[in-house]
Motif scaffolding. Structure first.
Motif, PDB file in Angstrom:
ATOM      1  N   GLY A  73       0.838  -1.194   0.000  1.00  0.00           N
ATOM      2  CA  GLY A  73       0.000   0.000   0.000  1.00  0.00           C
ATOM      3  C   GLY A  73       0.871   1.241   0.000  1.00  0.00           C
ATOM      4  N   ASP A  74       0.356   2.309   0.604  1.00  0.00           N
ATOM      5  CA  ASP A  74       1.099   3.570   0.648  1.00  0.00           C
ATOM      6  C   ASP A  74       1.733   3.848   2.009  1.00  0.00           C
ATOM      7  N   ASN A  75       1.504   2.949   2.988  1.00  0.00           N
ATOM      8  CA  ASN A  75       1.947   3.235   4.346  1.00  0.00           C
ATOM      9  C   ASN A  75       2.882   2.192   4.953  1.00  0.00           C
ATOM     10  N   GLU A  76       3.408   1.270   4.137  1.00  0.00           N
ATOM     11  CA  GLU A  76       4.336   0.286   4.679  1.00  0.00           C
ATOM     12  C   GLU A  76       5.356  -0.107   3.625  1.00  0.00           C
ATOM     13  N   VAL A  77       6.612  -0.201   4.072  1.00  0.00           N
ATOM     14  CA  VAL A  77       7.684  -0.700   3.218  1.00  0.00           C
ATOM     15  C   VAL A  77       8.544  -1.626   4.081  1.00  0.00           C
ATOM     16  N   SER A  78       8.919  -2.753   3.506  1.00  0.00           N
ATOM     17  CA  SER A  78       9.795  -3.678   4.221  1.00  0.00           C
ATOM     18  C   SER A  78      10.966  -4.028   3.319  1.00  0.00           C
ATOM     19  N   TRP A  79      12.028  -4.509   3.924  1.00  0.00           N
ATOM     20  CA  TRP A  79      13.213  -4.855   3.144  1.00  0.00           C
ATOM     21  C   TRP A  79      13.877  -6.092   3.714  1.00  0.00           C
ATOM     22  N   THR A  80      14.640  -6.754   2.847  1.00  0.00           N
ATOM     23  CA  THR A  80      15.395  -7.934   3.236  1.00  0.00           C
ATOM     24  C   THR A  80      16.734  -7.907   2.508  1.00  0.00           C
ATOM     25  N   LEU A  81      17.696  -8.540   3.092  1.00  0.00           N
ATOM     26  CA  LEU A  81      19.049  -8.538   2.550  1.00  0.00           C
ATOM     27  C   LEU A  81      19.169  -9.421   1.327  1.00  0.00           C
ATOM     28  N   VAL A  82      19.799  -8.901   0.276  1.00  0.00           N
ATOM     29  CA  VAL A  82      20.137  -9.678  -0.909  1.00  0.00           C
ATOM     30  C   VAL A  82      21.594 -10.108  -0.817  1.00  0.00           C
ATOM     31  N   LYS A  83      22.480  -9.128  -0.532  1.00  0.00           N
ATOM     32  CA  LYS A  83      23.887  -9.468  -0.336  1.00  0.00           C
ATOM     33  C   LYS A  83      24.562  -8.433   0.536  1.00  0.00           C
ATOM     34  N   SER A  84      25.637  -8.891   1.206  1.00  0.00           N
ATOM     35  CA  SER A  84      26.365  -8.044   2.138  1.00  0.00           C
ATOM     36  C   SER A  84      27.723  -8.660   2.419  1.00  0.00           C
ATOM     37  N   GLN A  85      28.656  -7.824   2.811  1.00  0.00           N
ATOM     38  CA  GLN A  85      29.963  -8.318   3.234  1.00  0.00           C
ATOM     39  C   GLN A  85      29.957  -8.689   4.714  1.00  0.00           C
ATOM     40  N   MET A  86      29.206  -7.953   5.532  1.00  0.00           N
ATOM     41  CA  MET A  86      29.247  -8.100   6.991  1.00  0.00           C
ATOM     42  C   MET A  86      28.042  -8.827   7.597  1.00  0.00           C
ATOM     43  N   LEU A  87      26.917  -8.851   6.878  1.00  0.00           N
ATOM     44  CA  LEU A  87      25.682  -9.370   7.463  1.00  0.00           C
ATOM     45  C   LEU A  87      25.276 -10.714   6.875  1.00  0.00           C
ATOM     46  N   ARG A  88      24.713 -11.548   7.732  1.00  0.00           N
ATOM     47  CA  ARG A  88      24.143 -12.818   7.299  1.00  0.00           C
ATOM     48  C   ARG A  88      22.690 -12.590   6.876  1.00  0.00           C
ATOM     49  N   SER A  89      22.004 -11.712   7.627  1.00  0.00           N
ATOM     50  CA  SER A  89      20.620 -11.372   7.269  1.00  0.00           C
ATOM     51  C   SER A  89      20.293  -9.992   7.821  1.00  0.00           C
ATOM     52  N   LEU A  90      19.307  -9.360   7.206  1.00  0.00           N
ATOM     53  CA  LEU A  90      18.809  -8.058   7.642  1.00  0.00           C
ATOM     54  C   LEU A  90      17.380  -7.945   7.138  1.00  0.00           C
ATOM     55  N   ASP A  91      16.459  -7.794   8.054  1.00  0.00           N
ATOM     56  CA  ASP A  91      15.051  -7.608   7.711  1.00  0.00           C
ATOM     57  C   ASP A  91      14.539  -6.406   8.483  1.00  0.00           C
ATOM     58  N   GLY A  92      13.819  -5.537   7.795  1.00  0.00           N
ATOM     59  CA  GLY A  92      13.305  -4.363   8.466  1.00  0.00           C
ATOM     60  C   GLY A  92      12.037  -3.860   7.811  1.00  0.00           C
ATOM     61  N   SER A  93      11.400  -2.908   8.480  1.00  0.00           N
ATOM     62  CA  SER A  93      10.203  -2.301   7.895  1.00  0.00           C
ATOM     63  C   SER A  93       9.905  -0.971   8.564  1.00  0.00           C
ATOM     64  N   TYR A  94       9.239  -0.117   7.804  1.00  0.00           N
ATOM     65  CA  TYR A  94       8.627   1.109   8.315  1.00  0.00           C
ATOM     66  C   TYR A  94       7.128   0.940   8.143  1.00  0.00           C
ATOM     67  N   LEU A  95       6.370   1.196   9.198  1.00  0.00           N
ATOM     68  CA  LEU A  95       4.912   1.182   9.144  1.00  0.00           C
ATOM     69  C   LEU A  95       4.433   2.554   9.592  1.00  0.00           C
ATOM     70  N   LEU A  96       3.651   3.206   8.748  1.00  0.00           N
ATOM     71  CA  LEU A  96       3.159   4.560   9.013  1.00  0.00           C
ATOM     72  C   LEU A  96       1.672   4.511   9.339  1.00  0.00           C
ATOM     73  N   LYS A  97       1.298   5.245  10.378  1.00  0.00           N
ATOM     74  CA  LYS A  97      -0.114   5.301  10.778  1.00  0.00           C
ATOM     75  C   LYS A  97      -0.453   6.737  11.151  1.00  0.00           C
ATOM     76  N   ARG A  98      -1.517   7.270  10.532  1.00  0.00           N
ATOM     77  CA  ARG A  98      -1.967   8.632  10.848  1.00  0.00           C
ATOM     78  C   ARG A  98      -2.542   8.645  12.258  1.00  0.00           C
ATOM     79  N   THR A  99      -2.149   9.676  13.022  1.00  0.00           N
ATOM     80  CA  THR A  99      -2.686   9.824  14.376  1.00  0.00           C
ATOM     81  C   THR A  99      -3.964  10.658  14.322  1.00  0.00           C
TER      82      THR A  99
END
Length: 147
Positions: A73-99
């Motif tokens: 949608g317009d209020n959430e983005v997530s990411w995952t690691l494809v490749k890295s020198q230092m990391l085995r994995s990385l998963d994250g997200s931003y979730l936006l909610k209007r107050t």
């Protein structure tokens, strides 16, 4: 299941304005302390980044990584690691909610697994520092009105 770290911040702007800053990877070096370079490698049909190369410098840890992004949608983005020198994995997200007051609550979730041995407690603390710096930088960037 891997443990994750999360934190939230309220930004005095509409969710669309916050997401515009989050989606503008070329400007990450301007407002994030750790990102020194950001290159969008692939975009979706709406022009949003699907793969991004980031050159990171977080003091003792320097990395060149590629992340894959998923936009929900317009209020959430997530990411995952494809490749890295230092990391085995990385998963994250931003979730936006209007107050109710018209601002935006931004929640950042992050799970990182490094290739070098690290105590879980130290890893969580590092994740918390990364999240808090990113949220503070995002708030400052959005509320300054810079695009």
């Amino acid at each position: 299941m891997a443990e994750h770290t999360s934190s939230s911040i309220t930004i005095e702007a509409a969710p669309a304005d916050v997401m515009e800053v989050i989606a503008d990877f070329a400007r990450y070096p301007d407002w994030t302390g750790e990102v020194k370079e950001a290159d969008v490698l692939k975009t979706d049909e709406r022009g949003r980044a699907e793969q991004v190369r980031l050159v990171m410098d977080a003091g003792a840890i320097k990395d060149d990584q590629v992340l894959a992004y998923t936009w929900t949608g317009d209020n959430e983005v997530s990411w995952t690691l494809v490749k890295s020198q230092m990391l085995r994995s990385l998963d994250g997200s931003y979730l936006l909610k209007r107050t109710a007051a018209g601002a935006t609550e931004v929640t950042y979730l992050l799970t990182v697994d490094v290739k070098i041995p690290m105590l879980g407690m130290i890893k969580r603390k590092a994740e918390k520092v990364i999240i808090d710096r990113a949220l503070a930088g995002l708030k400052k960037r959005v509320e300054s009105g810079e695009k």
